[in-house]
Write a protein that holds these residues in place. Structure first.
Motif, short mmCIF file in Angstrom:
data_model
loop_
_atom_site.label_atom_id
_atom_site.label_comp_id
_atom_site.label_asym_id
_atom_site.label_seq_id
_atom_site.Cartn_x
_atom_site.Cartn_y
_atom_site.Cartn_z
N TRP A 51 0.84 -1.20 0.00
CA TRP A 51 0.00 0.00 0.00
C TRP A 51 0.87 1.25 0.00
CZ3 TRP A 51 -0.19 3.93 3.62
CH2 TRP A 51 -1.26 4.83 3.52
N GLN A 52 1.92 1.26 0.81
CA GLN A 52 2.82 2.40 0.85
C GLN A 52 3.51 2.62 -0.49
OE1 GLN A 52 5.22 1.33 4.35
NE2 GLN A 52 4.35 3.10 5.39
N TYR A 55 1.05 4.27 -2.89
CA TYR A 55 0.75 5.66 -2.58
C TYR A 55 1.97 6.56 -2.67
CZ TYR A 55 -4.10 4.93 -1.33
OH TYR A 55 -5.44 4.66 -1.38
N SER A 59 -0.08 9.36 -3.96
CA SER A 59 -0.33 10.33 -2.89
C SER A 59 0.67 10.12 -1.76
CB SER A 59 -1.77 10.20 -2.37
OG SER A 59 -2.04 11.16 -1.37
N GLN A 61 1.80 12.01 0.43
CA GLN A 61 1.43 12.63 1.72
C GLN A 61 0.75 11.63 2.63
OE1 GLN A 61 0.69 13.78 -1.30
NE2 GLN A 61 1.01 15.99 -1.46
N ARG A 62 -0.03 10.71 2.07
CA ARG A 62 -0.74 9.72 2.88
C ARG A 62 0.24 8.77 3.55
NH1 ARG A 62 -5.99 7.26 0.00
NH2 ARG A 62 -6.11 6.40 2.13
N VAL A 63 1.36 8.50 2.89
CA VAL A 63 2.37 7.62 3.49
C VAL A 63 2.95 8.27 4.74
CG1 VAL A 63 4.59 6.49 3.13
CG2 VAL A 63 2.92 6.58 1.27
N TYR A 64 3.26 9.55 4.65
CA TYR A 64 3.85 10.24 5.80
C TYR A 64 2.82 10.52 6.89
CZ TYR A 64 8.16 10.74 3.20
OH TYR A 64 9.32 10.47 2.52
N ARG A 65 1.55 10.54 6.52
CA ARG A 65 0.51 10.66 7.53
C ARG A 65 0.54 9.44 8.45
NH1 ARG A 65 -4.65 11.44 4.54
NH2 ARG A 65 -3.40 13.15 3.66
N ASN A 66 0.86 8.29 7.90
CA ASN A 66 0.97 7.09 8.72
C ASN A 66 2.12 7.17 9.70
OD1 ASN A 66 2.53 4.16 8.69
ND2 ASN A 66 0.33 4.00 9.13
N TYR A 69 0.89 8.66 12.79
CA TYR A 69 0.16 7.70 13.61
C TYR A 69 1.12 6.81 14.40
CZ TYR A 69 -3.68 9.06 10.50
OH TYR A 69 -4.61 9.77 9.78
#
Length: 259
Positions: A51-52, A55, A59, A61-66, A69
């Motif tokens: 998934w990473q 993305y 996208s 940015q979604r990877v770094y959002r994780n 978390y």
């Protein structure tokens, strides 16, 4: 803004970490845990790693959002699961074998090329860039010089791996379909296509690297990490004007290294 979750946030009522928590949060303990999981494939989340990888193209940015978390839940920015590194290594091996096939290399020459790409291009250069970025970000980009707010070296290396993967796909996979029939030729279209792929690959590396450090809320002035774009575009235009073919140079260099 998401909290940075420093180690003090996990402290006990008297303001000090318990011995068990302190040991768990040391860099050595985190590194030991990461390396130990390299030998336990069933504990790796390959689906999430895939998934990473997807993305990082669509996208990032979604990877770094994780990563945010993970900092909140496990108190570390760097990956604690080596699944991404394992998949990247597999992809690196497969693409390098393809590169050797396109360049008409023999079996042992391809093995030499594989060892060079893995230990020099990926690991060696990655260690150098990660260490340099780790030093620069902690020395000049941290808002407050505080031990509770610093860039982990493991995170700096993760940022390199994130940025290296798209570059690898562009230069070691997509480019393979154009090398023999378009890029290696001495025509204008040859070095235009080849150098444009290099521009996209290195530009994407710079962009993903910028996203990685700008995702850390305790860093400042991360926009300076985009400044190399100006030098990259200038070099690209000069290469077109002078007729330099970066891919042809790379192929000649690889053939020389495996002799």
């Amino acid at each position: 803004m998401l909290p940075t979750t420093s180690v003090n946030a996990r402290s006990q009522g008297n303001g000090a970490l318990s011995p068990r928590d302190a040991a768990r949060h040391t860099a050595g303990a985190k590194r030991y845990k990461y390396l130990r999981r390299l030998f336990h494939f069933r504990q790796m989340d390959f689906e999430f790693a895939l998934w990473q990888m997807l993305y990082l193209f669509t996208s990032p940015q979604r990877v770094y959002r994780n990563f945010h978390y993970r900092k909140q839940t496990k108190d570390q920015w760097a990956r604690d699961d080596p699944a991404f590194l394992v998949l990247l290594s597999i992809w690196l091996c497969v693409s390098t074998v393809g590169f050797g096939f396109v360049l008409d290399m023999g079996f042992f020459e391809t093995i030499k090329l594989l060892l060079w790409v893995v230990f020099i291009d990926c690991v060696g250069v990655g260690l150098l860039i990660a260490t340099l970025m780790w030093f620069i970000s902690n020395k000049y980009l941290v808002k407050q010089q505080n031990r509770d707010y610093d860039v982990e070296w493991g995170y700096a290396f993760d940022v390199h791996l994130n940025a290296f993967y798209p570059l690898l796909v562009i230069l070691h996979f997509i480019q393979l379909f154009f090398i023999n029939y378009v890029i290696i030729s001495d025509s204008v279209i040859g070095y235009f296509v080849g150098n444009t792929l290099w521009l996209i690959a290195i530009g994407y590396y710079i962009y993903v690297t910028f996203l990685g450090y700008s995702a850390l809320p305790f860093l400042k002035n991360t926009a300076i990490l985009l400044y190399p774009f100006a030098l990259l575009i200038m070099l690209y235009l000069i290469s077109l004007a002078c007729g330099w073919n970066f891919t042809k140079m790379l192929c000649s260099f690889y053939k020389y290294r495996v002799k």
